[in-house]
Design a protein around this motif. Structure first.
Motif, PDB file in Angstrom:
ATOM      1  N   TYR A 327       0.809  -1.217   0.000  1.00  0.00           N
ATOM      2  CA  TYR A 327       0.000   0.000   0.000  1.00  0.00           C
ATOM      3  C   TYR A 327       0.846   1.272   0.000  1.00  0.00           C
ATOM      4  CZ  TYR A 327      -3.383   3.554   1.431  1.00  0.00           C
ATOM      5  OH  TYR A 327      -4.143   4.696   1.496  1.00  0.00           O
ATOM      6  N   SER A 328       1.851   1.322   0.858  1.00  0.00           N
ATOM      7  CA  SER A 328       2.599   2.575   0.932  1.00  0.00           C
ATOM      8  C   SER A 328       3.394   2.867  -0.344  1.00  0.00           C
ATOM      9  CB  SER A 328       3.491   2.656   2.170  1.00  0.00           C
ATOM     10  OG  SER A 328       3.819   1.401   2.630  1.00  0.00           O
ATOM     11  N   GLU A 329       3.856   1.794  -1.021  1.00  0.00           N
ATOM     12  CA  GLU A 329       4.566   2.040  -2.297  1.00  0.00           C
ATOM     13  C   GLU A 329       3.607   2.592  -3.345  1.00  0.00           C
ATOM     14  OE1 GLU A 329       5.723  -1.744  -1.213  1.00  0.00           O
ATOM     15  OE2 GLU A 329       6.395  -0.198   0.191  1.00  0.00           O
ATOM     16  N   ARG A 330       2.418   1.971  -3.405  1.00  0.00           N
ATOM     17  CA  ARG A 330       1.454   2.442  -4.415  1.00  0.00           C
ATOM     18  C   ARG A 330       0.989   3.859  -4.113  1.00  0.00           C
ATOM     19  NH1 ARG A 330      -2.860  -0.027  -4.182  1.00  0.00           N
ATOM     20  NH2 ARG A 330      -2.410  -1.420  -2.454  1.00  0.00           N
ATOM     21  N   LEU A 331       0.844   4.150  -2.824  1.00  0.00           N
ATOM     22  CA  LEU A 331       0.428   5.498  -2.423  1.00  0.00           C
ATOM     23  C   LEU A 331       1.492   6.512  -2.854  1.00  0.00           C
ATOM     24  CD1 LEU A 331      -1.803   6.955  -0.705  1.00  0.00           C
ATOM     25  CD2 LEU A 331      -0.237   6.774   1.225  1.00  0.00           C
ATOM     26  N   ALA A 332       2.747   6.185  -2.556  1.00  0.00           N
ATOM     27  CA  ALA A 332       3.843   7.091  -2.912  1.00  0.00           C
ATOM     28  C   ALA A 332       3.896   7.287  -4.428  1.00  0.00           C
ATOM     29  CB  ALA A 332       5.164   6.536  -2.392  1.00  0.00           C
ATOM     30  N   ALA A 333       3.695   6.187  -5.168  1.00  0.00           N
ATOM     31  CA  ALA A 333       3.748   6.278  -6.632  1.00  0.00           C
ATOM     32  C   ALA A 333       2.647   7.195  -7.155  1.00  0.00           C
ATOM     33  CB  ALA A 333       3.629   4.878  -7.247  1.00  0.00           C
ATOM     34  N   ALA A 334       1.429   7.012  -6.631  1.00  0.00           N
ATOM     35  CA  ALA A 334       0.306   7.821  -7.105  1.00  0.00           C
ATOM     36  C   ALA A 334       0.551   9.307  -6.821  1.00  0.00           C
ATOM     37  CB  ALA A 334      -0.986   7.363  -6.440  1.00  0.00           C
ATOM     38  N   PHE A 335       1.161   9.596  -5.671  1.00  0.00           N
ATOM     39  CA  PHE A 335       1.333  10.997  -5.268  1.00  0.00           C
ATOM     40  C   PHE A 335       2.529  11.681  -5.938  1.00  0.00           C
ATOM     41  CE2 PHE A 335      -1.849  12.613  -2.361  1.00  0.00           C
ATOM     42  CZ  PHE A 335      -2.619  11.486  -2.168  1.00  0.00           C
ATOM     43  N   GLN A 336       3.192  10.961  -6.857  1.00  0.00           N
ATOM     44  CA  GLN A 336       4.176  11.639  -7.709  1.00  0.00           C
ATOM     45  C   GLN A 336       3.497  12.772  -8.457  1.00  0.00           C
ATOM     46  OE1 GLN A 336       7.473  10.922  -8.163  1.00  0.00           O
ATOM     47  NE2 GLN A 336       7.378   9.371  -6.558  1.00  0.00           N
ATOM     48  N   ALA A 337       2.190  12.610  -8.681  1.00  0.00           N
ATOM     49  CA  ALA A 337       1.442  13.606  -9.446  1.00  0.00           C
ATOM     50  C   ALA A 337       1.112  14.847  -8.611  1.00  0.00           C
ATOM     51  CB  ALA A 337       0.161  12.973  -9.978  1.00  0.00           C
ATOM     52  N   PHE A 338       1.475  14.838  -7.325  1.00  0.00           N
ATOM     53  CA  PHE A 338       1.180  15.996  -6.464  1.00  0.00           C
ATOM     54  C   PHE A 338       2.488  16.743  -6.221  1.00  0.00           C
ATOM     55  CE2 PHE A 338      -2.477  17.275  -3.716  1.00  0.00           C
ATOM     56  CZ  PHE A 338      -1.934  18.466  -3.271  1.00  0.00           C
ATOM     57  N   PRO A 339       2.638  17.960  -6.771  1.00  0.00           N
ATOM     58  CA  PRO A 339       3.900  18.687  -6.643  1.00  0.00           C
ATOM     59  C   PRO A 339       4.389  18.747  -5.195  1.00  0.00           C
ATOM     60  CG  PRO A 339       2.320  19.963  -7.925  1.00  0.00           C
ATOM     61  CD  PRO A 339       1.597  18.742  -7.441  1.00  0.00           C
TER      62      PRO A 339
END
Ligand code: OOG
Ligand code: NI
Length: 460
Positions: A327-339
């Motif tokens: 979960y935490s890896e996927r969360l971090a990956a998704a939030f690449q889109a948040f400056p």
């Protein structure tokens, strides 16, 4: 004219009284406080930039006293009286949280200070839920729960008397304030005697564990108090080392260079012995737990929409509940889109900032030159600066995760209900404030203050 204790003073005394009480009731809370104090000290030592940022915003002072609590109320009358009592302490209802979508039969608001000055003094907040009895399917049980709740009085007569007095006189004297805090604190005490029979408790529990928690007791025991850490990942790692069983994942956004909104973790609710008053039977109840939070910057409507969208994307993936291993890896990956860059966050209008003057003489020189007021230009010249505004509120998805982690694995209800903000406000007796509007005002006030200082030069 008598001199009154300030609302800030009363709130500060109340938050300290609650903390002292909870420490004796739930010793692990004391362990959490120590752990958080150690981590905050180490973080400030290692991270000079963070220390500087907190100092500049006058945020350091409040750190040691900062916490939030949570209570669950049973009736509209209780909520309305709660609002009057919190108002005496300068705490006002902000935000509406619908937890029914997450299978929890409550809706909620957060009582908290709203002005910048009051928040700096002591930002104590109480997440306050109201049980939605209409979500109990069994009509007979619903009626029984209503009758039980109608009989109880959660506030001491003196607490209500002092509240009325404060409303009439416009405040409380210092002596009255001391008494007020003592009286109000009583409401949130733990009672190990349930007011109902074991059989009734079991029925209420069958409808939902929270229904039993609210209806079976004399009052709304505080169910957790949460200190604010500067590094929640360090706190999460430290919990097991100090003998505390932490929840699997940290709720909220991932770790970032510049923290946004709110990240939270907790330890599971304690199983505590209780006695059923009606029949003297022994039993146990789980309600009270511990939680730690890390606060980041408040987001604009656009920023919040992006946060909600990214989070929903991660959580809706097949078989990818927040408990799954990656979960935490996927969360971090998704939030690449948040400056994760302050200039970008500001320029793209994703977060709120508070402006301040760095160089008053320099500012005066520019103003005297006759140049039009231009915040970006002044910033580029190093005459003014902007720091992120702290998020003071809660997150419904995270709150649901916290509720769920304390309901025991299997329990997962679903309700066909939806948000009922109007009904909540009718019970409260007032509208809840829009939290985003409060951050907007705070940002605007800081810009106005810089502008006024600029304009003052021209009027000299
Ligand atoms: C409140 C849960 C919500 C938070 O930090 O989001 C909350 C409760 O369990 O009563 O406190
Ligand atoms: Ni909480």
């Amino acid at each position: 004219m008598p001199t009154f204790a300030s609302a800030d003073q009363i709130r500060d005394a109340f938050s300290r009284a609650m903390s002292a009480m909870y420490k004796t009731e739930v010793p692990q809370y004391g362990t959490l406080l120590d752990l958080v104090a150690d981590i905050n000290r180490a973080t400030l030592e290692q991270d000079a930039a963070l220390r500087g940022e907190l100092e500049a915003g006058d945020e350091l002072r409040r750190l040691d006293v900062e916490r939030h609590g949570a209570i669950r109320l049973g009736t509209a009358q209780e909520l309305a009286d709660m609002r009057r009592i919190f108002r005496v302490m300068g705490m006002f209802p902000v935000g509406y949280y619908d937890l029914s979508v997450a299978g929890v039969p409550v809706h909620a608001t957060a009582f908290r200070p709203v002005s910048d000055a009051a928040l700096r003094n002591n930002p104590f907040r109480v997440f306050t839920s109201l049980l939605r009895l209409e979500l109990i399917a069994d009509a007979a049980l619903r009626a029984q729960a209503e009758a039980i709740l109608a009989r109880r009085a959660i506030f001491t007569p003196r607490a209500l008397e002092l509240t009325a007095l404060a409303e009439e006189a416009g405040g409380l004297t210092e002596a009255q304030a001391v008494e007020f805090v003592q009286e109000v604190t009583q409401t949130f005490r733990w009672h190990s005697e349930a007011t109902v029979s074991h059989a009734t408790y079991r029925q209420l529990h069958g409808a939902h564990r929270l229904v039993a928690d609210v209806v079976s007791f004399k009052g709304p025991h505080i169910n957790h108090l949460t200190p604010r850490t500067l590094d929640i990942d360090a706190a999460q790692a430290e919990m097991p080392r100090r003998g505390i069983a932490a929840k699997e994942v940290v709720e909220g956004p991932p770790r970032r260079k510049h923290a946004i909104l709110l990240r939270q973790t907790s330890f599971k609710a304690l199983e505590e012995p209780i006695v059923f008053a009606e029949d003297g039977a022994d039993g146990s109840h789980t309600a009270r737990f511990g939680e730690i939070e890390q606060r980041g910057m408040a987001l604009t409507r656009a920023g919040r929409a992006l946060y909600d969208q990214l989070l929903a994307g991660v959580r809706s993936m097949q078989g990818a509940g927040s408990a799954s291993a990656d979960y935490s890896e996927r969360l971090a990956a998704a939030f690449q889109a948040f400056p994760d860059d302050l200039d970008q966050l500001r320029e793209r209008g994703l977060a709120f900032f508070r402006w301040r003057v760095l160089d008053a003489d320099g500012l005066a020189r520019v103003a005297a030159s006759g140049a039009a007021f231009d915040l970006q230009a002044l910033r580029a010249q190093g005459l003014v600066a902007a720091s992120p505004i702290v998020y003071e509120d809660f997150l419904p998805v995270s709150a649901a995760g916290i509720f769920q982690s304390n309901l025991g694995g299997a329990e997962q209800k679903s309700y066909a209900a939806n948000a009922a903000q109007e009904a909540f406000e009718a019970a409260l007796g007032a509208p809840v404030a829009d939290e985003i509007a409060l951050y907007e005002q705070s940002q605007q006030a800081s810009v106005d203050a810089v502008r006024a200082q600029y304009a003052a030069v021209l009027n000299r």
